[in-house]
Design a protein around this motif. Structure first.
Motif, mmCIF file in Angstrom:
data_model
loop_
_atom_site.group_PDB
_atom_site.id
_atom_site.type_symbol
_atom_site.label_atom_id
_atom_site.label_comp_id
_atom_site.label_asym_id
_atom_site.label_seq_id
_atom_site.Cartn_x
_atom_site.Cartn_y
_atom_site.Cartn_z
ATOM 1 N N GLY A 34 19.161 -25.994 -0.044
ATOM 2 C CA GLY A 34 19.180 -24.995 1.015
ATOM 3 C C GLY A 34 20.442 -24.156 0.990
ATOM 4 O O GLY A 34 20.397 -22.927 1.135
ATOM 5 N N LEU A 35 21.573 -24.809 0.790
ATOM 6 C CA LEU A 35 22.844 -24.094 0.701
ATOM 7 C C LEU A 35 22.860 -23.175 -0.520
ATOM 8 O O LEU A 35 23.325 -22.030 -0.442
ATOM 9 N N ARG A 36 22.337 -23.667 -1.620
ATOM 10 C CA ARG A 36 22.293 -22.866 -2.848
ATOM 11 C C ARG A 36 21.421 -21.638 -2.643
ATOM 12 O O ARG A 36 21.780 -20.520 -3.060
ATOM 13 N N SER A 37 20.283 -21.812 -1.993
ATOM 14 C CA SER A 37 19.381 -20.690 -1.739
ATOM 15 C C SER A 37 20.083 -19.599 -0.929
ATOM 16 O O SER A 37 19.989 -18.407 -1.256
ATOM 17 N N ASP B 238 24.627 -22.442 -10.717
ATOM 18 C CA ASP B 238 24.663 -20.974 -10.810
ATOM 19 C C ASP B 238 25.518 -20.289 -9.747
ATOM 20 O O ASP B 238 25.683 -19.069 -9.803
ATOM 21 N N ILE B 239 26.070 -21.008 -8.794
ATOM 22 C CA ILE B 239 26.748 -20.350 -7.675
ATOM 23 C C ILE B 239 28.090 -19.745 -8.099
ATOM 24 O O ILE B 239 28.401 -18.599 -7.745
ATOM 25 N N ALA B 240 28.890 -20.469 -8.846
ATOM 26 C CA ALA B 240 30.181 -19.915 -9.273
ATOM 27 C C ALA B 240 29.972 -18.628 -10.058
ATOM 28 O O ALA B 240 30.686 -17.631 -9.858
ATOM 29 N N ALA B 241 28.981 -18.614 -10.932
ATOM 30 C CA ALA B 241 28.695 -17.415 -11.730
ATOM 31 C C ALA B 241 28.194 -16.283 -10.842
ATOM 32 O O ALA B 241 28.542 -15.113 -11.052
ATOM 33 N N ALA B 242 27.372 -16.605 -9.837
ATOM 34 C CA ALA B 242 26.842 -15.573 -8.942
ATOM 35 C C ALA B 242 27.956 -14.951 -8.110
ATOM 36 O O ALA B 242 27.967 -13.739 -7.878
ATOM 37 N N VAL B 243 28.903 -15.777 -7.680
ATOM 38 C CA VAL B 243 30.045 -15.275 -6.912
ATOM 39 C C VAL B 243 30.882 -14.337 -7.768
ATOM 40 O O VAL B 243 31.277 -13.244 -7.333
ATOM 41 N N GLU B 244 31.141 -14.735 -8.993
ATOM 42 C CA GLU B 244 31.944 -13.914 -9.895
ATOM 43 C C GLU B 244 31.237 -12.599 -10.201
ATOM 44 O O GLU B 244 31.861 -11.528 -10.228
ATOM 45 N N PRO C 38 32.853 -27.898 -2.903
ATOM 46 C CA PRO C 38 31.623 -28.386 -3.552
ATOM 47 C C PRO C 38 30.525 -27.333 -3.673
ATOM 48 O O PRO C 38 29.640 -27.463 -4.523
ATOM 49 N N LEU C 39 30.575 -26.304 -2.852
ATOM 50 C CA LEU C 39 29.546 -25.261 -2.952
ATOM 51 C C LEU C 39 29.582 -24.561 -4.302
ATOM 52 O O LEU C 39 28.556 -24.131 -4.821
ATOM 53 N N LEU C 40 30.780 -24.449 -4.863
ATOM 54 C CA LEU C 40 30.922 -23.775 -6.149
ATOM 55 C C LEU C 40 30.416 -24.631 -7.307
ATOM 56 O O LEU C 40 30.267 -24.137 -8.427
ATOM 57 N N ALA C 41 30.154 -25.911 -7.033
ATOM 58 C CA ALA C 41 29.596 -26.784 -8.064
ATOM 59 C C ALA C 41 28.070 -26.752 -8.079
ATOM 60 O O ALA C 41 27.452 -27.303 -8.991
ATOM 61 N N LEU C 42 27.465 -26.087 -7.083
ATOM 62 C CA LEU C 42 26.013 -25.961 -7.077
ATOM 63 C C LEU C 42 25.580 -25.062 -8.235
ATOM 64 O O LEU C 42 26.284 -24.124 -8.603
#
Length: 248
Positions: free
Chosen positions: A218-221, A14-20, A8-12
């Protein structure tokens, strides 16, 4: 079918794009020509700079050249250097017995800082013990997310829990680097993520506090900060490579 607890963290937002993007930045840095002939020298410099940055984040800031010269005896800095030097040797133990590896990291980090009887021993708090068990379960195969995400979670959770006495931040940052080494994403220890945390220290502190809330925001930050630190670490690899070639 078992659900991946970190998916679910990758659904936050912009997170998937930031990881990539962070992964791509590191992949680009790995193409530096200094790594072909001077890989060991580059890795040693990354290790030194990571240790200096980690110690500074623990309140022990020292000039890098003084550290290189061996004139700094500060116990926190010495602990950071020991942790950095031990990571390659712990990379096989980490995915099999992470709690044992954490204990070893604490012994290295906290020697000469906490009483000998406390070295390698987590605090006696049942909540901390339960959450450490959960974290260990993720490390030994409980998730299939990118190692960058797992490293961020391990780092954030250990900062929040402070499961060991003394400089537990050194342990948290060492464990996060171990995730990257052991996963094969960074087997040579070339990604100076801790330099990124140090360069963005106010954000690091604030995002770690946000992570501790456990809320989606908070997790997204925290994840956004972590991926930004990875990009700084990748750029640091390029800088080190350039410096080594220029000095040759």
């Amino acid at each position: 079918m078992t659900t991946d607890p970190l998916a679910p963290l990758l659904a936050l937002a912009d997170i998937a794009a930031a990881v990539e993007q962070a992964r791509q930045r590191f992949d680009q840095a790995l193409g530096h020509r200094a790594l072909r002939r001077n890989g060991g020298q580059v890795a040693a410099e990354v290790s030194l700079r990571s240790a200096v940055a980690s110690a500074a984040l623990e309140g022990a800031a020292h000039d890098r050249e003084a550290v290189r010269a061996g004139t700094v005896t500060d116990p926190v800095l010495q602990g950071a250097l020991r942790v950095a030097g031990a990571l390659p040797g712990l990379s096989e133990l980490w995915p099999k017995a992470p709690r044992q590896a954490l204990a070893k990291l604490h012994v290295l980090a906290a020697r000469d800082i906490v009483p000998e009887a406390e070295l390698g021993r987590p605090v006696t708090d049942p909540v901390v013990a339960t959450r450490l068990d959960g974290l260990a379960g993720l490390v030994v195969g409980g998730t299939k997310v990118s190692p960058l995400v797992l490293a961020a979670v391990v780092h954030g959770e250990l900062l929040n829990l402070r499961p060991f006495a003394g400089p537990s931040g050194l342990v948290a940052r060492g464990a996060a680097r171990l995730v990257l080494l052991a996963s094969g994403l960074d087997p040579r220890g070339l990604l100076a993520v801790d330099v990124g945390h140090r360069e963005r220290e106010p954000e690091y502190v604030g995002a770690a506090g946000a992570f501790a809330t456990g809320t989606p925001d908070g997790l997204r930050s925290w994840l956004r900060h972590y991926m930004s630190a990875v990009e700084v670490g990748a750029d640091q690899l390029t800088t080190i490579g350039d410096e080594i070639i220029a000095a040759a």
